[in-house]
Design a protein around this motif. Structure first.
Motif, PDB file in Angstrom:
ATOM      1  N   ASP A  37       0.832  -1.202   0.000  1.00 19.27           N
ATOM      2  CA  ASP A  37       0.000   0.000   0.000  1.00 19.27           C
ATOM      3  C   ASP A  37       0.866   1.251   0.000  1.00 19.27           C
ATOM      4  OD1 ASP A  37      -2.289  -1.534  -0.038  1.00 19.27           O
ATOM      5  OD2 ASP A  37      -2.667  -1.358   2.114  1.00 19.27           O
ATOM      6  N   HIS A  39       3.934   1.481  -1.033  1.00 23.05           N
ATOM      7  CA  HIS A  39       4.617   1.512  -2.326  1.00 23.05           C
ATOM      8  C   HIS A  39       3.684   2.071  -3.391  1.00 23.05           C
ATOM      9  CE1 HIS A  39       6.428  -0.642  -5.950  1.00 23.05           C
ATOM     10  NE2 HIS A  39       7.329   0.224  -5.578  1.00 23.05           N
ATOM     11  N   ARG A  40       2.428   1.623  -3.388  1.00 25.17           N
ATOM     12  CA  ARG A  40       1.450   2.089  -4.377  1.00 25.17           C
ATOM     13  C   ARG A  40       1.159   3.582  -4.186  1.00 25.17           C
ATOM     14  NH1 ARG A  40      -1.486   0.090  -8.263  1.00 25.17           N
ATOM     15  NH2 ARG A  40      -3.493   0.957  -8.772  1.00 25.17           N
ATOM     16  N   MET A  84       5.551   2.599 -10.441  1.00 26.32           N
ATOM     17  CA  MET A  84       5.630   1.427  -9.555  1.00 26.32           C
ATOM     18  C   MET A  84       7.028   0.820  -9.613  1.00 26.32           C
ATOM     19  SD  MET A  84       2.747   0.810  -7.897  1.00 26.32           S
ATOM     20  CE  MET A  84       2.722  -0.937  -7.479  1.00 26.32           C
TER      21      MET A  84
END
Length: 141
Positions: A37, A39-40, A84
């Motif tokens: 989460d 990272h996103r 990402m």
């Protein structure tokens, strides 16, 4: 009876060990999802910054150029997969090439600044020429 008690103790210890391993796996999965989460979220922020940067540069090339909300959303969706890859730590495969990327970005920045400066000079020259033409026409020239 001692064999049965020993076997029972062994089974109890094994069950406890498996339960502990299962709890640790659940905790690791939860921590991993938290990282995913985060990272996103970081990638989404990078994608948004990328869209803002592109909009800024487009505005420098063509003053007054702006993206509407739909174009921004499309840009963010397009940039998210790339972001990402670059959110968080630099991927191992990219590390050997960072100096090339840095050099390319520097060169691009210098060339873009020169292009922008040339456009400003051209606009100023055109403004002066138009002003002189107006003065010549006003004086019957």
């Amino acid at each position: 009876m001692t064999e049965n008690a020993t076997e029972l103790e062994r089974l109890a210890a094994q069950a406890e060990s498996e339960e502990r391993a299962s709890e640790e796996a659940e905790q690791a999965a939860e921590a991993e999802w938290e990282d995913v989460d985060a990272h996103r979220e970081q990638a989404a922020a990078l994608a948004k910054m990328g869209v803002q940067g592109v909009e800024f540069l487009a505005g420098m090339i063509h003053p007054g150029h702006a993206l509407d909300d739909n174009a921004r959303a499309q840009g963010e969706a397009s940039l998210l997969p790339v972001a990402m890859d670059f959110a968080g730590e630099v991927p191992e495969w990219l590390r050997p090439y960072l100096h090339y990327l840095g050099a390319g970005m520097w060169m691009g920045g210098v060339l873009f600044a020169a292009y922008k400066e040339r456009r400003a000079e051209d606009a100023e020259r055109e403004r002066k020429e138009a002003e002189q033409a107006e003065q010549g026409a006003a004086h019957g020239g």
